[in-house]
Each structure stands twice: as structure tokens, then as C-alpha cells.
Scaffold this active site. Structure first.
Site, PDB file in Angstrom:
ATOM      1  CG  HIS A   1      -9.573   0.798  -3.532  1.00 48.16           C
ATOM      2  ND1 HIS A   1      -8.882   1.906  -3.095  1.00 48.16           N
ATOM      3  CD2 HIS A   1      -8.891  -0.278  -3.064  1.00 48.16           C
ATOM      4  CE1 HIS A   1      -7.830   1.524  -2.396  1.00 48.16           C
ATOM      5  NE2 HIS A   1      -7.797   0.201  -2.363  1.00 48.16           N
TER       6      HIS A   1
ATOM      7  CD  GLU B   1     -13.394   4.817  -3.793  1.00 50.28           C
ATOM      8  OE1 GLU B   1     -13.228   3.568  -3.710  1.00 50.28           O
ATOM      9  OE2 GLU B   1     -12.938   5.611  -2.963  1.00 50.28           O
TER      10      GLU B   1
ATOM     11  CB  CYS C   1      -7.024   5.788  -1.599  1.00 51.54           C
ATOM     12  SG  CYS C   1      -6.962   4.949  -3.204  1.00 51.54           S
TER      13      CYS C   1
ATOM     14  CB  CYS D   1     -10.274   5.982  -5.599  1.00 57.49           C
ATOM     15  SG  CYS D   1     -10.154   4.195  -5.399  1.00 57.49           S
TER      16      CYS D   1
END
Lengths: 150, 150
Positions: B55, B57, B84, B87
Site C-alpha cells: 500500500h 503508506e 486500512c 497501514c
């Protein structure tokens, strides 16, 4: 590689945790298994990689995913400590089938404790979870590590 | 690099999200800022890297941590979508100071929704959180992406 019983995979994870301790890392180890064969094994590498996300679970997920070209449906994880919320959510994203963990982690765990990541409607894949496998050995490893550091 | 206002950092994150969409990735972008300067910027690379943990992040945390030799105290994150649970927990482990996010994510978010990762005693560092920054632009990017795919 021959098909091994569950306790042998946890023994392999414990060996990865011991190797992590020897590298000066918090001793957590993880193994991924597909069809009775180990497809990835590693330990915590947070210090070595200067990466706060380099937990044992993340290491094996990333290695096996790269190899498999994506998600890990039908793959089981053996890890010596209850996954933290980051790793729990990553296991869900990776579509891991079963999670076997050793010691429970009331302080920082994210499966049976704290946010209980798998127990929400926002969790779109919930692995089967089996906690406390070889719990005594996994916990003693962590205790010894932190005792020696103080 | 000159010190920029908050909205400019979110514009940079949105540009990373647009670049991710052009690569065929779910369009999420992230920027890390220390002392008014960008120290990392990237977008979602789950497909490209065949890594379900890649992801936006995670990409910027890993890049900046490797550079900084560890944790990211005093560093702020700008990300186009509510993080999420994976993260969110990673941002806590990395000791990120502030999290500015764009669109809310009721389906898969882990900050204001679902497990609300920062809201538990097992979360040992809680970033300050500011949601809904440039929310309309961030949400429209995601909507357009999924509309084009159907």
C-alpha cells in the site's frame, strides 16, 4: 519436502525466532506452508533493515507473494507470537488460510487482543486462527531475550 | 525545498494516486513530510510488486525508515484514503506524528472504521489524525478508477 506435522512447522518457526535473537532482534519467527511444504521462513528484521514494518510475518508474506505472483490462498502461517494488528491485517489481505501462533500477546497483539482485526465487517477475509501452539517455548524465548537485555 | 501549506502536500499525494491509477493500481497516494519538506512520496504498488502489503503508506514508511535508519518521530503523513488496519498499525509502529487523510473508507478503513486501530490500549503510539482533507478530489479519483474498470 515431506509433509510434516503441525508441531514441526512451529519448531521451524521457533528456530527462526532463535536466529532473530542471535541477530539482536526481538525473537519472533514465522513459516508459511502450502500443501505440506515450507514456502517461506524468516524472522523479525526490524533492526537490521531499519524498517519498523519488518516483522517476521511481513517478511514471509512479502517473500512468498513475490514468488507466487500475488495472494496466498491455501497457505498457512506458523508464527511464534500472536500477530500485531499490522501483521493480522496483512495476513487477511494476503488471503492466508490458517494462522497458528505460539505465545499470546496481551500487550501488543491484534488477533485475540486490542483491535481484534479479524472480528470486524471491514475484514474481508478471516483466516482460521489457532493460538497457544508451543506457547511455553515461544514465550520462554521472548522472556529470556528481554531478561538478558535488562 | 520550501515549506508548503498542508493542502499542497495533499495535492502531491493526489498526484501519486493519479500515477498509481495510470499503472493500473487502485489509486491511493502518500507523502511523508518532515520539517516542511517531503522525505518520501509513492503510490500503491500491490499489482506491480505482487505484494498485498505494498500500500502507498507502507511504501513511504519503508523508504523513509531505511533512509532515516529507523523510526519516523516528528514525521507527518498525507494520504489520499483513510488507512486500512495494516497501514494504521504500521504508522503507529513507525511513530508517525500526524496523519492527514483524504476520503473516508467505511468499507476497509482501520482508523475511523472497523477495528479503529489507534483506539486501544495495545496501541503504544497514537498519531494525531485529521480526516477528510481534499476528500472530494480523493474520493472522485477512486470512483473514476472503479467506474472505468466495470
Amino acid at each position: 519436502m515431506p509433509i510434516l506435522p503441525t508441531s514441526d512447522f512451529m519448531s521451524l518457526a521457533l528456530r527462526q525466532a532463535e536466529a532473530a535473537a542471535r541477530r539482536g532482534e526481538v525473537p519472533v519467527g514465522a513459516v508459511l506452508v502450502r500443501d505440506g511444504a515450507v514456502i517461506a521462513a524468516d524472522g523479525n528484521r526490524v533492526e537490521e533493515l531499519a524498517d519498523p514494518t519488518a516483522h517476521a510475518e511481513m517478511q514471509v508474506i512479502r517473500a512468498a507473494s513475490a514468488q507466487a505472483g500475488g495472494r496466498l490462498a491455501g497457505v498457512d502461517l506458523y508464527v511464534t507470537l500472536e500477530p500485531c494488528p499490522m501483521c493480522a491485517a496483512a495476513l487477511s489481505l494476503a488471503r492466508i488460510r490458517r494462522v497458528y501462533f505460539g505465545a499470546y500477546d496481551p500487550k501488543s497483539g491484534g488477533v485475540e487482543h486490542g483491535p481484534k482485526v479479524f472480528d470486524h465487517a471491514t475484514c474481508h477475509h478471516r483466516p482460521e486462527v489457532y493460538g497457544g501452539l508451543e506457547e511455553r517455548r515461544a514465550a520462554e524465548l521472548l522472556r529470556a531475550f528481554f531478561r538478558d537485555r535488562r
